[in-house]
Every structure is written in C-alpha cells, then in structure tokens.
Design an enzyme around this catalytic site. Structure first.
Site, short mmCIF file in Angstrom:
data_model
loop_
_atom_site.label_atom_id
_atom_site.label_comp_id
_atom_site.label_asym_id
_atom_site.label_seq_id
_atom_site.Cartn_x
_atom_site.Cartn_y
_atom_site.Cartn_z
CG HIS A 138 -1.96 -0.97 1.32
ND1 HIS A 138 -2.15 -1.81 2.39
CD2 HIS A 138 -2.94 -1.27 0.43
CE1 HIS A 138 -3.21 -2.58 2.15
NE2 HIS A 138 -3.69 -2.28 0.98
CB CYS B 288 -3.03 -2.14 8.85
SG CYS B 288 -1.46 -1.92 8.03
C1 CIR Z 1 -3.75 -7.94 3.26
O1 CIR Z 1 -2.94 -8.44 2.47
O2 CIR Z 1 -4.75 -7.36 2.88
C2 CIR Z 1 -3.48 -8.07 4.74
N1 CIR Z 1 -2.85 -9.31 5.03
C3 CIR Z 1 -2.60 -6.93 5.22
C4 CIR Z 1 -3.27 -5.61 5.12
C5 CIR Z 1 -2.47 -4.52 5.72
N2 CIR Z 1 -3.19 -3.29 5.71
C6 CIR Z 1 -2.66 -2.11 5.53
O3 CIR Z 1 -1.48 -1.99 5.24
N3 CIR Z 1 -3.47 -1.06 5.57
#
Ligand code: CIR
Length: 252
Positions: free
Chosen positions: A160, A247
């Site tokens: 991201h 997150c």
């Molecule tokens: C994903 O791949 O969607 C989750 N395992 C990790 C998401 C992390 N979120 C973020 O950086 N906002």
C-alpha cells in the site's frame, strides 16, 4: 486530534490471511498480546476505542484500515482490492454509521484504506495492486464534496502507499527511499528511512506522539531528535501478515 479508534481483534484463523512477507508462521498467542498492547496504547492516549470481535470468513478483517476511509465529515465504505477481503465493509458500516454519514465505493472501483493518506486538507490516494483508478476517482469525488483536495499517486511496489509513506505533522513525511524523488511530494519535509529499516515507515502519528514498530533504533532516534514523542510497539506477528501500525485501527 482524534477522539475515537475502531479496532477488531484478530481471530484464531488470522494466519489464513493474505501475506507475501515470507517471515514465517505467526503465533496467535503473540498477536493477541500485541494487539491488546496496541489497544491499550491507544487508550492511554485518551482515545475511546471500539473493539470489534473477529469477523468469520475474513481472517484479514482486523486490518480495519482497509475497508473504510474516515474523515471528520464522512465515512467511506470501500471495496477492498483483494476478493477475500470484500465483505469486510458491511460490519464496519454498522459501526461507523453511529459516528458519521456514510458513502460507499461502487464496483468496478476498488480501494484499500491503506492506500489513502490524509495530509491536513489533502488526500493522496495510491493507485496500487489493491486500489484501482476507478476507485481512487470515486473516492476523490466523494472527498471533494466535503472540501478536500486529492491527487492520485502510483504505488509501484509494496502493498500500500502507507506501507511506505506516512504523515507525521509539521509538513513532514516519514518515507522509504522509494518515494524520495516523487515530484508530487516535493513540497514536504522528508525523513527518509534506510532500506534496512523501511518497515518503520508504517508508523502511526496521533498528533502528540508517534507509534513506531519496535526494533528500528536508528529511525526512532532520528524522529526523537526531530522532536517526536515515540511509543514503540511490538508488531512482529502483524508484520508477518503484511500489516503494520496504521492498518490496525481507524482513527477519527
Ligand atoms: C492484506 O494483504 O490485505 C493483509 N494481510 C494486510 C493488510 C495490511 N493493511 C494495511 O497496510 N493497511
């Protein structure tokens, strides 16, 4: 700066979530401890913390930042780019509508909140493997209605935009070297991480303090010298699932 934070506990199936980190199998016991410490740290900063229960069928749902974007005026329920994460927004919507008017990203748009960085009155919206241009423009048009400016920014690598760039106040961005020459960010002061500490770019600024991941001493010292009050938190198990400090909550 913020009054509320929404969080969600990791479920026993959290290790079934998406990851490309390659850092080994995460421990449920340890992520539960780390998540509790994170929630407690938010409470110690006087935030009122909503603690949602794990969401069946959605092992990544404790990364609550991705299925919604919350501003002082509006909460936007997104469509996360990963199919396994679509559906996480419904339960967040029920929670968020107690606090904000709700808007919604519509297909074929996809947006992960992890790509959306608010800097004062401006939103940088990363177009990434998760957030498509359609979704980014839908979000931008919603934000415009409330007087915000926005621009898109290309996320060429990393999960991201906020995996690499975060705002820490005083016109300053904490960022990895990937973004150090991006013209759209030229007007900011920059603290650029060395590559071996790049993970710490995902630090969480709360106005009067900065939550940083534990284990990155050089950048911690640098931001302390820049005047920040740093609170270190161990998020080793979160990192194994490609997540970080921003997150794990929605702040508003
Ligand atoms: C994903 O791949 O969607 C989750 N395992 C990790 C998401 C992390 N979120 C973020 O950086 N906002």
């Amino acid at each position: 700066m913020f009054t509320y934070a929404i969080t969600r506990k990791p479920g026993v199936d959290f290790a079934d979530g998406l990851t490309q980190a390659g850092l080994g199998k995460p421990s449920y016991t340890r992520i539960t401890e780390q998540h509790s410490a994170y929630v407690n740290a938010l409470k110690q900063r006087q935030l009122q913390v909503v603690e949602l229960e794990p969401l069946g069928e959605h092992p990544d749902a404790y990364f609550v930042e991705d299925p919604a974007v919350v501003t002082p005026d509006i909460a936007v329920i997104t469509i996360p780019g990963a199919p396994s994460r679509q559906g996480e927004g419904d339960s967040l919507k029920q929670c968020l509508q107690q606090f904000r008017e709700i808007a919604q990203i519509e297909p074929p748009g996809t947006v992960d909140g992890g790509d959306v960085l608010m800097v004062e009155n401006h939103f940088f919206i990363g177009v990434s493997a998760r957030t498509n241009a359609h979704g980014a423009h839908q979000l931008g048009r919603i934000l415009e209605r409330f007087g915000y400016n926005w621009t898109t920014i290309t996320v060429q690598a990393g999960l991201h935009f906020k995996s690499d760039v975060n705002y820490i106040g005083n016109d300053t961005l904490l960022m990895t070297s990937r973004y150090s020459h991006v013209t759209q960010l030229h007007q900011f002061n920059k603290i650029i991480l060395k590559d071996d500490e790049a993970y710490a770019a995902n630090s969480l600024w709360l106005g009067d303090c900065l939550f940083m991941p534990q284990g990155f001493p050089e950048i911690k010292n640098r931001v302390e010298r820049a005047g920040h009050h740093v609170i270190q938190l161990d998020v080793s198990e979160v990192r194994k699932m490609d997540g970080g400090l921003t997150c794990l909550s929605l702040r508003f």
